[in-house]
Design an enzyme around this catalytic site. Structure first.
Site, mmCIF file in Angstrom:
data_model
loop_
_atom_site.group_PDB
_atom_site.id
_atom_site.type_symbol
_atom_site.label_atom_id
_atom_site.label_comp_id
_atom_site.label_asym_id
_atom_site.label_seq_id
_atom_site.Cartn_x
_atom_site.Cartn_y
_atom_site.Cartn_z
ATOM 1 N N HIS A 173 -14.199 -16.944 18.724
ATOM 2 C CA HIS A 173 -13.800 -17.117 19.761
ATOM 3 C C HIS A 173 -11.910 -17.233 19.763
ATOM 4 C CE1 HIS A 173 -13.602 -17.831 24.253
ATOM 5 N NE2 HIS A 173 -12.442 -18.612 23.894
ATOM 6 N N HIS A 187 -2.985 -20.052 22.574
ATOM 7 C CA HIS A 187 -2.468 -19.246 23.291
ATOM 8 C C HIS A 187 -0.652 -19.205 23.186
ATOM 9 C CE1 HIS A 187 -6.289 -18.332 25.078
ATOM 10 N NE2 HIS A 187 -6.267 -19.700 25.464
#
Length: 299
Positions: A237, A264
């Site tokens: 993931h 991120h």
């Protein structure tokens, strides 16, 4: 020559936002060559409601990637859809949503890939262009390290380390091709720790989170009754997230993205660092019979 692609027809889905908990309807539509990926907030009509999917439009990176335009209109948690578009090979699309956050679906990119496969893709009469990495570009912050190395195809290599017996140290390396992404990466779900849930709610996050759209871990292991989809679903993931964040560069990146403990924030920092160093990359035309067999020609 490899040509730009868009969807053959519109496709619709609906669900709740992972963090907002708000229900949202999403429509992916075909777009003209060179449009790129553009989000439209159809619930906003008093100002510019178009948000282009670009690395310099990123305004939030906490537990998801948020992009916004100059009028402050934002779209949250774009990474799973962006990964699907990148993995399948969609260059141009309009994504219409009627809320502030994309639907989380099952916490992976697989539902978006299935929707795209349902309608299929069509090629434009325009060549597909890519960003070819020419030299290493690395960034480092808070013990995390990420960057790009030259390679003649898109590749992602990530490793993670969590002090939890169900996770531990994991690594993932994959070539970004439609088949590999769909079969080995797209189905990996987001994950979270049960002990953090109350704090996330207090911070206004994870209001739509559940075992229907995330792998949940308690002190001993995975809480979800169905277990994991892959033994190393956690790192897969993270690789999925990285692909979605990298596609905000506006084109495929022909190079090896290597990241240790990625998130991120560092994914976006690495893309920005690459794009800002104009000596580190060049635009090339993608050639070959398929995206599995890429030869490059500068133009």
């Amino acid at each position: 020559m490899i040509y730009r692609q868009t969807l053959a027809a519109p496709v619709v889905c609906a669900g709740v936002g992972l963090h907002s908990g708000e229900r949202v309807r999403l429509v992916m539509q075909p777009a003209s060559a060179g449009s790129g990926i553009v989000f439209i907030r159809s619930d906003i009509t008093d100002r510019d409601n178009r948000v282009e999917a670009r690395a310099d439009a990123v305004t939030g990176v906490r537990l998801g990637t948020t992009i916004a335009n100059g009028d402050g209109v934002s779209v949250a948690t774009v990474e799973h859809l962006m990964a699907a578009l990148a993995g399948v090979g969609v260059d141009d699309a309009i994504v219409d949503i009627d809320g502030p956050e994309l639907p989380v679906m099952d916490g992976s990119s697989a539902p978006f890939v299935e929707l795209i496969h349902k309608v299929g893709l069509v090629a434009h009469a325009a060549p597909r262009r890519a960003i070819q990495v020419l030299k290493p570009v690395m960034v480092e912050t808070e013990g995390r390290r990420a960057g790009f190395l030259p390679a003649l195809k898109p590749m992602i290599e990530v490793d993670i380390a969590f002090e939890h017996q169900a996770v531990g140290r994991q690594s993932c390396v994959f070539d970004v091709t439609p088949d590999i992404f769909a079969n080995d990466i797209a189905g990996a779900r987001t994950f979270g720790f049960q002990k953090d849930y109350d704090a996330l709610l207090a911070a206004g996050l994870a209001r739509g989170g559940s075992m229907d759209n995330a792998v949940v871990l308690d002190e001993t292991g995975v809480v979800n009754p169905e277990g994991l989809r892959y033994d190393d679903e956690f790192v897969r993931h993270k690789a999925l997230d990285a692909l979605g964040d990298l596609y905000l560069a506006g084109a495929p990146i022909l190079g090896r993205y290597s990241a240790s403990r990625p998130g991120h924030a560092i994914n976006n920092a690495a893309v920005r660092a690459l794009l800002e160093d104009t000596s580190a990359w060049k635009m090339v035309t993608m050639r070959g019979g398929t995206t599995h067999d890429i030869a490059l020609a500068q133009s």
